[in-house]
Structure formats: C-alpha cells, structure tokens
Write a protein that holds these residues in place. Structure first.
Motif, short mmCIF file in Angstrom:
data_model
loop_
_atom_site.label_atom_id
_atom_site.label_comp_id
_atom_site.label_asym_id
_atom_site.label_seq_id
_atom_site.Cartn_x
_atom_site.Cartn_y
_atom_site.Cartn_z
N GLU A 187 -46.95 108.99 31.60
CA GLU A 187 -48.12 108.55 30.84
C GLU A 187 -48.65 107.21 31.34
OE1 GLU A 187 -49.59 110.31 28.57
OE2 GLU A 187 -48.11 111.92 28.54
N GLU A 188 -47.79 106.43 32.00
CA GLU A 188 -48.18 105.14 32.55
C GLU A 188 -47.81 105.08 34.02
OE1 GLU A 188 -46.34 102.13 30.22
OE2 GLU A 188 -47.29 102.75 28.34
N LEU A 189 -48.66 104.43 34.81
CA LEU A 189 -48.46 104.37 36.26
C LEU A 189 -48.54 102.93 36.74
CD1 LEU A 189 -48.27 105.77 39.08
CD2 LEU A 189 -50.78 105.87 39.04
N GLN A 190 -47.58 102.55 37.59
CA GLN A 190 -47.58 101.23 38.20
C GLN A 190 -47.33 101.38 39.69
OE1 GLN A 190 -45.29 98.23 36.18
NE2 GLN A 190 -45.14 96.94 37.99
N VAL A 191 -48.24 100.84 40.52
CA VAL A 191 -48.15 100.97 41.97
C VAL A 191 -48.18 99.58 42.60
CG1 VAL A 191 -49.28 101.85 44.05
CG2 VAL A 191 -49.27 103.22 41.95
N ASP A 192 -47.25 99.35 43.54
CA ASP A 192 -47.17 98.08 44.24
C ASP A 192 -46.95 98.38 45.73
OD1 ASP A 192 -46.84 95.54 45.14
OD2 ASP A 192 -45.08 95.06 43.96
N PHE A 193 -48.04 98.35 46.52
CA PHE A 193 -47.99 98.70 47.94
C PHE A 193 -48.42 97.51 48.80
CE2 PHE A 193 -48.82 103.52 47.20
CZ PHE A 193 -47.52 103.66 46.74
N ALA A 194 -47.83 97.42 50.00
CA ALA A 194 -48.21 96.40 50.96
C ALA A 194 -49.28 96.92 51.92
CB ALA A 194 -46.99 95.90 51.74
N ASP A 195 -49.03 98.05 52.55
CA ASP A 195 -49.99 98.56 53.54
C ASP A 195 -49.97 100.08 53.61
OD1 ASP A 195 -47.51 98.84 54.68
OD2 ASP A 195 -47.94 97.69 56.48
N ILE A 196 -50.03 100.71 52.45
CA ILE A 196 -50.07 102.17 52.35
C ILE A 196 -51.38 102.57 51.68
CG2 ILE A 196 -49.02 104.21 51.27
CD1 ILE A 196 -46.34 102.87 51.46
N ASN A 197 -52.04 103.59 52.21
CA ASN A 197 -53.24 104.13 51.57
C ASN A 197 -52.85 104.97 50.36
OD1 ASN A 197 -54.96 102.96 53.47
ND2 ASN A 197 -54.88 104.76 54.81
N LEU A 198 -53.70 104.95 49.34
CA LEU A 198 -53.38 105.62 48.08
C LEU A 198 -54.50 106.56 47.67
CD1 LEU A 198 -51.62 105.88 45.47
CD2 LEU A 198 -52.91 103.92 44.58
N ALA A 199 -54.12 107.74 47.22
CA ALA A 199 -55.07 108.71 46.66
C ALA A 199 -54.52 109.20 45.32
CB ALA A 199 -55.29 109.88 47.61
N ILE A 200 -55.37 109.20 44.29
CA ILE A 200 -55.00 109.71 42.97
C ILE A 200 -56.06 110.72 42.58
CG2 ILE A 200 -54.48 109.15 40.57
CD1 ILE A 200 -53.94 106.29 41.43
N GLU A 201 -55.65 111.95 42.30
CA GLU A 201 -56.62 112.99 41.98
C GLU A 201 -56.03 114.01 41.02
OE1 GLU A 201 -56.27 116.13 45.61
OE2 GLU A 201 -57.26 114.23 46.09
N SER A 202 -56.91 114.79 40.41
CA SER A 202 -56.48 115.81 39.45
C SER A 202 -56.04 117.07 40.18
CB SER A 202 -57.60 116.12 38.47
OG SER A 202 -58.70 116.70 39.15
N GLY A 203 -55.18 117.81 39.50
CA GLY A 203 -54.69 119.08 40.04
C GLY A 203 -54.15 119.93 38.92
N ASP A 204 -53.19 120.79 39.25
CA ASP A 204 -52.62 121.65 38.22
C ASP A 204 -51.18 121.28 37.86
OD1 ASP A 204 -51.35 122.41 40.51
OD2 ASP A 204 -52.04 124.48 40.50
#
Length: 246
Positions: free
Chosen positions: A22-39
């Motif tokens: 239900e909650e998301l926390q992201v901590d990246f230095a040099d990574i590309n990120l994609a967040i999208e809907s699905g099933d």
C-alpha cells in the motif's frame, strides 16, 4: 583503448518481489525507474548484479534501496592523465514496478540521485518525488497531494488529476497537459519554462523576473478562467523563463 567497467560484473534480469503493498519507498542512485498499471503486483530489475536494489517489505510498505558502490556505469578510455567516460543505455539499470490497475496506493516516496522516471496510469493518495538529475514523465495519474522537487531535469505531466500540490524545479521545464486541478497547484522554476495546456483550472497567477507571461496568447499576470472566484487556483513563478497557459 576502451576498458569495460562491467566486464567482471554479472548482469541479472529477475523479479525481486510480487507481494502486494500500500506504501512505496524508493531510494536509487543511478537506476531508471518505471511505475505502471497491470494485472498484478511485480517489481522487476534488469541491470548489473552489484546494483540490484535491496527489497524490504514490512506489513503494507515496500522499500527499494540501491546498495552503495563506487563503480559507475559505462566504459572509459584512459591514457596518462586523460580519461574519457562513455555511458550507453545498456549500462544503466532499470526497475519496473507494476501495480494492479485501479489499485489505490496510500503513499509513494521516490528519491533518485540520477536517473529518469516514468509513471503511467497510477492512483496515489500522496506522491512525493525528488530527483537531483533526471527527467520525470507522468501519463494518467490521480493524486490527492503532489510534491515534486527536481534539481536538473524536465517534468512532463499528461492526463493528471491533482487535488493540491507543488512542483519546484531548479533547472528544467515544467509541462502540464490535458489535466485537472481541483484546489491549488504551485509551480516554481529557477531556470526553465512553464507550459500549461488544456488544463481545467479557475484562476491563474503568473510571475517571472526574466521572461514572458502569456495566457491564451496574450500577455497577462492574472486571469479568472471560470465563474467561481473561490475555485481551483494555479500559481506559476519563474526566475528566468516563460510562463504560458494555452
């Protein structure tokens, strides 16, 4: 001669977790990120093994943190004191987070030092996004409270429904299209342009120290678009750049 920094580093392509959250926390230095809907829920990583994010899941919260490493992406050529660094798209890792369509996240905190972020068709109560260097692109987002902070990079938002929020950019452009502001949105840029196009909002306030303010093709600093004086409000401020409402 070119030397590949990744010659001895294995690359991985794997699912890190498929547990619900239900909650998301992201901590990246040099990574590309994609967040999208699905099933279904899924976190997928593609990149070098030494930069694979550490997954921590506690009750309804998912945390993704990139481990610390001195190694940088790409290849280098060096002769004496001269060194040339070359980074290609294949050198940069990527994390793709899939969330079931119509699932509503309570909270998402995303922090990146360097890397691009894409979000598509997501519902979030509260989104806080911070980036030192990288672009943000959002398509189809419903969010109650939005907070964006980008030091170097552009923010492009399309088909977004915002209750209230703020966007602060130091060096980069802010673009909001085909969207709806329910209460108030404040946009501030130091060096860059602000463009609002086909957005439902009742009032606009535009200020700039070095640049032009344009509403519907005419120069202005304030416009009441709707009939209600206490309706939704858009504030745009630029130190060096243009504010444009179409």
């Amino acid at each position: 001669m070119f030397f590949n920094k990744n010659d001895k580093i294995e690359k991985v392509d794997k699912i890190l977790t498929n547990e619900a959250f239900e909650e998301l926390q992201v901590d990246f230095a040099d990574i590309n990120l994609a967040i999208e809907s699905g099933d279904h829920f899924e976190v997928h990583y593609h990149g070098t093994e030494d930069k694979q994010p550490v997954v921590t899941q506690n009750e309804q919260q998912l945390r993704l943190k990139q481990p610390e490493t001195d190694r940088k992406n790409g290849r280098f050529w060096q002769k004496g004191l001269f060194k040339i660094e070359v980074v290609t798209s294949s050198d940069v890792g990527k994390v793709k987070i899939t969330i079931p369509k119509d699932h509503h996240l309570r909270e998402a905190y995303i922090g990146l030092a360097s890397g691009d972020t894409k979000m598509r068709d997501i519902n979030i109560d509260e989104l806080e996004f911070g980036s030192a260097s990288g672009d943000l692109k959002i398509d189809k987002l419903n969010v109650n409270k939005l907070s964006l902070s980008i030091v170097s990079g552009d923010a492009k938002l399309d088909q977004v429904k915002i209750d209230s929020g703020n966007a602060d950019l130091t060096s980069g452009n802010f673009i909001l299209k085909n969207s709806q502001i329910m209460k108030i949105l404040a946009v501030t840029t130091v060096s860059g342009d602000n463009l609002i196009e086909n957005v439902e909002v009742d009032q606009c306030d535009l200020t700039t120290l070095s640049g032009d303010n344009t509403i519907f093709g005419g120069n202005a600093t304030h416009a009441q678009i709707g009939k209600e004086t206490n309706g939704s409000h858009l504030k745009m401020s630029a130190v060096s750049g243009d504010n444009t409402v179409k």
